[in-house]
Write a protein that holds these residues in place. Sequence first.
Motif, PDB file in Angstrom:
ATOM      1  N   LEU A 211       5.855   4.250  -8.077  1.00  0.00           N
ATOM      2  CA  LEU A 211       5.350   3.617  -9.296  1.00  0.00           C
ATOM      3  C   LEU A 211       4.421   2.716  -9.079  1.00  0.00           C
TER       4      LEU A 211
ATOM      5  N   VAL B  45       0.691   3.210 -10.797  1.00  0.00           N
ATOM      6  CA  VAL B  45       0.006   1.946 -11.560  1.00  0.00           C
ATOM      7  C   VAL B  45      -1.351   1.585 -10.996  1.00  0.00           C
TER       8      VAL B  45
ATOM      9  N   VAL C 235       0.752  -0.032 -16.602  1.00  0.00           N
ATOM     10  CA  VAL C 235       2.183   0.000 -16.541  1.00  0.00           C
ATOM     11  C   VAL C 235       2.649   0.809 -17.584  1.00  0.00           C
ATOM     12  N   LYS C 236       2.207   0.732 -18.738  1.00  0.00           N
ATOM     13  CA  LYS C 236       2.976   1.625 -19.906  1.00  0.00           C
ATOM     14  C   LYS C 236       2.818   3.046 -19.693  1.00  0.00           C
TER      15      LYS C 236
ATOM     16  N   ALA D 176       2.271   4.602 -16.693  1.00  0.00           N
ATOM     17  CA  ALA D 176       3.143   4.880 -15.507  1.00  0.00           C
ATOM     18  C   ALA D 176       4.423   5.161 -15.846  1.00  0.00           C
ATOM     19  N   ARG D 177       5.163   4.174 -16.691  1.00  0.00           N
ATOM     20  CA  ARG D 177       6.632   4.247 -17.098  1.00  0.00           C
ATOM     21  C   ARG D 177       7.222   5.416 -17.861  1.00  0.00           C
ATOM     22  N   ARG D 178       5.988   6.108 -18.246  1.00  0.00           N
ATOM     23  CA  ARG D 178       6.054   7.361 -18.918  1.00  0.00           C
ATOM     24  C   ARG D 178       6.337   8.573 -18.134  1.00  0.00           C
TER      25      ARG D 178
ATOM     26  N   ASN E  88       7.767  11.486 -15.998  1.00  0.00           N
ATOM     27  CA  ASN E  88       8.750  12.069 -16.071  1.00  0.00           C
ATOM     28  C   ASN E  88       9.119  13.008 -14.972  1.00  0.00           C
TER      29      ASN E  88
ATOM     30  N   ASP F 252      13.706  -0.613  -9.377  1.00  0.00           N
ATOM     31  CA  ASP F 252      13.814  -1.043 -10.681  1.00  0.00           C
ATOM     32  C   ASP F 252      12.988  -2.279 -10.788  1.00  0.00           C
TER      33      ASP F 252
ATOM     34  N   ASP G 222      10.539  -5.144 -12.666  1.00  0.00           N
ATOM     35  CA  ASP G 222      10.086  -5.532 -14.080  1.00  0.00           C
ATOM     36  C   ASP G 222       8.562  -5.541 -14.104  1.00  0.00           C
ATOM     37  N   PHE G 223       7.916  -6.090 -14.879  1.00  0.00           N
ATOM     38  CA  PHE G 223       6.380  -5.938 -15.200  1.00  0.00           C
ATOM     39  C   PHE G 223       5.704  -6.755 -14.081  1.00  0.00           C
TER      40      PHE G 223
ATOM     41  N   LEU H 158       6.079  -5.747 -10.525  1.00  0.00           N
ATOM     42  CA  LEU H 158       5.273  -4.475 -10.352  1.00  0.00           C
ATOM     43  C   LEU H 158       3.879  -4.789 -10.484  1.00  0.00           C
TER      44      LEU H 158
END
Length: 402
Positions: free
Chosen positions: A250, A254, A269-270, A272-274, A276, A291, A293-294, A297
């Motif tokens: 991840l 990003v 980030v938005k 990259a978090r999508r 799937n 995992d 957090d912002f 990351l």
Amino acid sequence: MLNRIPKDFDIITSAELKEVVRVFSQCEIVGKRFPICHVHFENTIVEVSSFSTSGRRFSRDFKYEFERPIGCDEKDFIRLMFDPYAKIIYDYIGGIEDIRKAKVQTVIPASTSFQEDCARILRAIRIAARLGFRFSRETAHFVKHLSPSILKLDRGRLLMEMNYMLAYGSAEASLRLLWKFGLLEVLLPIQAAYLVKHGFRRRDKRSNLLLSLFSNLDKLLAPDRPCHSSLWIAILAFHKALSDQPRDPLVVAVFSLAVYNGGDMLEAVKIARRINKSHDESFCELLEPRDLDFEALKHEVMDFAESSKGALSKMTDEYFVSQAMAGYSRAPFSDLVFIPLALYLKASKIFECVRGGGERRFASKQGSKIDYESLAYGSPQEVRHTFARIVFDTVYPLDLTE
């Protein structure tokens, strides 16, 4: 015959070089040992040589190798030529047969040819890689055993030859051949050390992250659609940073998206978090996903950008380069750095937008179509877009079953 697009065409003429200069206003004679004309024509350079100059150049080598065909001028039978007006190929040296056999070999004895001009060693690698040809036994022998002689070439010529290999759609094949024939440890010791560390053999058919990155670069390029050299240099630095310190996939995603959009971390980030789909788990440079957090990351992404910039600095540091293969007793010594300051600065700007937290007035490229003219000239927008696309497609391949 090969259904390939040539990178360019070279011209040979019965005119003397000084006559060529008189005909064209934008023209100069270059080269001392093997002089040719560079004719500037519509943003391109056409190389023009003279029958008389090249005839004198080769006459000593060829007089004992070939019997001149009846009715053929002594300056003509030493080359492979195409007459575009009569649409006739003149071949007195077996070039057509070599093409049919997919074979690369020197016209004069390989030892003589490579000692006369060691740049021909790199040219042989480039031709074999681009066309998927094999070397004749004699040519292969002297490519390998005379490989250290390429250090005699000036840095500008080495950069030009490396760019021909890596920027025109045959980078992966070129790297494999450079490794196979012992040239990678001379030209790119840092990358050679990576292959040694991971147990990569000379004739290994396996892939790894380094080769996969350049394989994905090759998919976007061709002899008539090259990239600017800053792109492949940035890919080398990116991989060096990632191999030195593996990262969460991840973080890499990003990072590539932030390069693409000029450093807008929130947007990167938005997106990259999508994601799937799974990352390619075969690469040891990628850690198991965590995992984050912002803030965590963001911190790791900026640290990775700093590491990539640092890797680029190492690639231009003679001492660091010389130490890359120092632990391997059989490796030749090389402290070769052929990346000039201007190119280093251009490549480093690819990463600086991430480290700086975003660029003002930067508009990310819209759409996926590559503007190849802009890419060849090194447009920051086009280079960053292509870089991000290559990294993303390597880490998150479209189909892991292929």
